[in-house]
Structures are given as C-alpha cells and as structure tokens.
Design a protein around this motif. Structure first.
Motif, short mmCIF file in Angstrom:
data_model
loop_
_atom_site.label_atom_id
_atom_site.label_comp_id
_atom_site.label_asym_id
_atom_site.label_seq_id
_atom_site.Cartn_x
_atom_site.Cartn_y
_atom_site.Cartn_z
N GLY A 175 12.75 -36.73 13.65
CA GLY A 175 12.40 -35.37 14.03
C GLY A 175 12.29 -35.23 15.52
O GLY A 175 12.87 -36.00 16.29
N GLU B 34 8.17 -31.60 14.54
CA GLU B 34 8.92 -31.16 13.37
C GLU B 34 9.83 -32.26 12.85
O GLU B 34 10.40 -33.03 13.62
CB GLU B 34 9.72 -29.90 13.69
N LEU B 35 9.93 -32.32 11.54
CA LEU B 35 10.78 -33.29 10.89
C LEU B 35 12.20 -32.75 10.74
O LEU B 35 12.40 -31.53 10.69
CB LEU B 35 10.24 -33.61 9.49
N SER C 6 13.87 -33.12 8.04
CA SER C 6 13.94 -32.66 6.66
C SER C 6 12.55 -32.56 6.06
O SER C 6 11.69 -33.41 6.31
CB SER C 6 14.76 -33.66 5.83
N ALA C 7 12.34 -31.52 5.28
CA ALA C 7 11.05 -31.35 4.60
C ALA C 7 11.08 -31.97 3.20
O ALA C 7 10.14 -31.82 2.43
CB ALA C 7 10.70 -29.87 4.50
N ALA C 8 12.16 -32.66 2.87
CA ALA C 8 12.29 -33.27 1.54
C ALA C 8 11.26 -34.38 1.38
O ALA C 8 11.09 -35.21 2.27
CB ALA C 8 13.70 -33.82 1.35
N MET D 104 7.35 -37.05 2.68
CA MET D 104 7.22 -36.90 4.13
C MET D 104 6.40 -38.06 4.68
O MET D 104 5.46 -38.51 4.04
CB MET D 104 6.52 -35.58 4.47
N PHE E 211 2.45 -36.08 8.26
CA PHE E 211 3.03 -34.77 7.96
C PHE E 211 2.68 -34.31 6.55
O PHE E 211 2.75 -35.09 5.60
CB PHE E 211 4.56 -34.81 8.11
N LYS F 219 3.70 -30.87 5.99
CA LYS F 219 4.71 -29.82 5.96
C LYS F 219 5.75 -30.17 7.02
O LYS F 219 5.57 -31.13 7.78
CB LYS F 219 4.09 -28.44 6.22
N GLU F 220 6.81 -29.40 7.08
CA GLU F 220 7.93 -29.74 7.97
C GLU F 220 7.57 -29.71 9.45
O GLU F 220 8.08 -30.50 10.24
CB GLU F 220 9.09 -28.79 7.71
N ALA F 221 6.66 -28.81 9.86
CA ALA F 221 6.31 -28.69 11.28
C ALA F 221 4.81 -28.46 11.45
O ALA F 221 4.18 -27.81 10.63
CB ALA F 221 7.09 -27.54 11.91
N HIS F 222 4.28 -29.03 12.52
CA HIS F 222 2.86 -28.87 12.87
C HIS F 222 2.79 -28.48 14.35
O HIS F 222 3.51 -29.02 15.17
CB HIS F 222 2.09 -30.17 12.64
#
Length: 85
Positions: A23, A41-42, A44-46, A49, A53, A55-58
C-alpha cells in the motif's frame, strides 16, 4: 509484522510489509494546498487485511502518528521528513 515506509516524493511513501509492497502512506491536501493529514491505504481491501488495518484506509493527523500506528521504520535520510507539515 515489520512495516517499512519508503519515500517516493514529498508527501508520498510506499508501504512495505516484510519487504513486499502492500500500500501507501500519502499526504492529504485540500484544494488550496493546505495539509489535511495523512492516509495509510492498502492496495486491496480483500481479506485478510494485515494488522493493524481494519479497513482499506486509515487517516492520521501526522506522518509520525501513521508511522507509530503501523510500527513502521523509515530510513534515516527520510526520518527528517517527519517534521514536515
């Protein structure tokens, strides 16, 4: 898990986990160019994680806050950018 931040350009870092690109950590700017914080942010949110993480972004107020949350290392020459807005 050892995270590493590799600086790409001012306000932009690759996020590596055990040496693998997973990410980025980027500076969030308002339309006027004012710094509004940082976002990790990653790619992928698949699931699953990687920790921490959920969620996909913090979002974070500072790069240092993001670095601490990730428990990431930054190479010495890039560490000076932690004081950047």
């Amino acid at each position: 898990m050892p995270y590493t931040l590799q600086r790409l350009a001012a306000g932009s870092y690759d996020l590596l986990l055990d040496g693998e690109f997973v990410g980025s950590v980027v500076r969030d700017l308002s339309g006027g160019g004012d710094v509004r914080g940082w976002q990790a942010e990653l790619l992928s949110a698949a699931p699953p994680m990687p920790t921490p993480f959920t969620k996909e972004a913090h979002r974070f107020e500072t790069l240092e806050a993001a670095r601490k949350w990730l428990d990431a290392t930054i190479t010495e020459d890039e560490a000076a950018s932690l004081t950047a807005p």
